[in-house]
Design an enzyme around this catalytic site. Structure first.
Site, short mmCIF file in Angstrom:
data_model
loop_
_atom_site.label_atom_id
_atom_site.label_comp_id
_atom_site.label_asym_id
_atom_site.label_seq_id
_atom_site.Cartn_x
_atom_site.Cartn_y
_atom_site.Cartn_z
N ASP A 1 -1.92 1.89 -1.77
CA ASP A 1 -2.67 2.92 -1.04
C ASP A 1 -2.25 4.33 -1.42
OD1 ASP A 1 -2.74 0.33 0.69
OD2 ASP A 1 -4.48 1.55 1.22
N ASN B 1 1.74 0.10 0.43
CA ASN B 1 0.67 -0.91 0.42
C ASN B 1 0.74 -1.64 1.75
OD1 ASN B 1 -1.54 -2.25 -0.92
ND2 ASN B 1 -0.23 -4.04 -1.08
O1 MRU Z 1 -5.67 -1.44 5.85
P1 MRU Z 1 -6.42 -1.76 4.59
O2 MRU Z 1 -7.10 -3.08 4.62
O3 MRU Z 1 -7.34 -0.64 4.19
O4 MRU Z 1 -5.29 -1.84 3.50
C1 MRU Z 1 -5.65 -2.11 2.16
C2 MRU Z 1 -4.50 -2.37 1.29
O5 MRU Z 1 -3.35 -2.24 1.68
C3 MRU Z 1 -4.80 -2.71 -0.13
O6 MRU Z 1 -3.81 -3.55 -0.64
C4 MRU Z 1 -4.82 -1.41 -0.93
O7 MRU Z 1 -5.78 -0.54 -0.43
C5 MRU Z 1 -5.03 -1.63 -2.35
S1 MRU Z 1 -6.71 -2.01 -2.61
C6 MRU Z 1 -7.29 -1.76 -3.99
#
Ligand code: MRU
Length: 339
Positions: free
Chosen positions: A220, A230
């Site tokens: 992220d 992440n």
């Molecule tokens: O809370 P989320 O579902 O938005 O979190 C997403 C993640 O942690 C993914 O692993 C991250 O965005 C990488 S996606 C390409």
């Protein structure tokens, strides 16, 4: 491409409501900036690159509404989720064009093209790592749903599979919102890639048993030194992978790299509602008197990363600062607008 998380047609942003998968495939039709902000906040759309693109279209919808200025529209969308830097990059890509008098829809389309193209290249770059049918573990959902098309962590697996690798994926269920079991397993099923869903707590067991050849996740926000945020639980997986001599890869487009943050201590970690932990499938799963904590992400130190799978090749953490400096000197990003 089998799965597309969102698309824009005739002034409407259409997006798959990811809260309902895999039981229902429902598409939301959004016409106002406020609707897009709600969809991001409530995680109808989620995943770092995907929320960046959704927010870019949210800006374009705001411009069409006629009651927003570029700065006020940007502020409204920036307040939705704090951790994924892609969100802020997507907003800024449109804010700057709109403020300069250019077409916000064209700016949002260009941003989507950029992200999708980079994710496709991440797939090409990473695919050779997964030749020969390895057993791979992934955490959360870093597929097309999280990125619009292709994915980050799933893109190399998808390309390797297309090229004939009979790989197998261990899918962490990813408590509390189950992005692994609900979304990653659904995407792998669409692609007919062999996989098994495991409880998050089972990953170490299979690593120690020699059943995991490598780990690949998305991110992220990746700081300049390679520390990265992440989905919560990623840090544990990285530590256990190192303990067992298993290579750990992080796949991301350039929008996820934040050269302005020196290291992981500067990454804001979202804390979500305790209710997401206290309930399971809508049913209370803890005593009424209990409270809970719910960090949505954790930060993994760069030393656990074998390599970042980027659109332009594999990058070792120690080489990342130089790579980011070189990119910044080629394209000046307005850092002051990226929280
Ligand atoms: O809370 P989320 O579902 O938005 O979190 C997403 C993640 O942690 C993914 O692993 C991250 O965005 C990488 S996606 C390409």
């Amino acid at each position: 491409m089998a799965v597309r998380a969102l698309w824009f047609e005739r002034g409407t942003l259409h997006l798959i409501d990811q809260r309902l998968l895999p039981l229902r495939l429902k598409v939301l039709h959004l016409r106002r900036l406020g609707d897009v902000a709600d969809a991001i906040r409530s995680m109808a759309v989620r995943g770092a690159p995907a929320i960046g693109v959704a927010a870019a279209y949210g800006m374009a919808l705001g411009a069409a509404e006629g009651r927003w200025t570029p700065d006020r529209a940007a502020a409204a969308l920036r307040g939705t989720r704090p951790t994924a830097v892609d969100l802020f990059v997507g907003i800024e890509a449109v804010r700057a064009e709109w403020a300069a008098g250019n077409d916000p829809v064209a700016a949002a389309e260009a941003y989507r093209e950029l992200v999708v193209g980079e994710c496709r290249r991440v797939g090409e770059v990473g695919a050779p790592l997964f030749r020969g049918g390895p057993k791979v573990l992934t955490h959360c959902n870093a597929g097309a749903l999280a990125t619009v098309e292709w994915g980050t962590a799933l893109a190399p697996l998808r390309v390797a599979h297309e090229r004939g690798s009979d790989l197998f994926v261990w899918v962490d269920e990813t408590r509390p919102l189950l992005q692994g079991s609900r979304l990653t397993a659904w995407e792998l099923g669409q692609e007919r890639i062999r996989h098994a869903v495991i409880a998050d707590n089972a990953a170490g067991h299979y690593m120690r048993a020699g059943e995991v050849d490598s780990v690949i996740v998305g991110a992220d926000r990746i700081a300049r030194n390679g520390d990265f945020a992440n989905k919560i639980g990623t840090y544990e997986k990285a530590v256990v992978a190192r303990e067992n001599g298993i290579p750990f890869f992080v796949a991301a487009p350039w929008s996820t790299f934040d050269a302005e943050r020196a290291d992981g201590r500067a990454i804001p970690v979202e804390e979500r509602s305790p209710g997401e932990v206290l309930r399971f499938g809508g049913v209370r799963a803890a005593p009424r008197s209990s409270t809970a904590r719910n960090p949505a992400f954790d930060v993994t130190p760069a030393r656990y990363v074998r390599a970042f799978v980027t659109p332009d090749g594999l990058v070792r953490p120690r080489d990342l600062p130089t790579r980011l400096r070189a990119r910044a000197s080629r394209r000046k990003r307005p850092a002051s607008k990226i929280p």
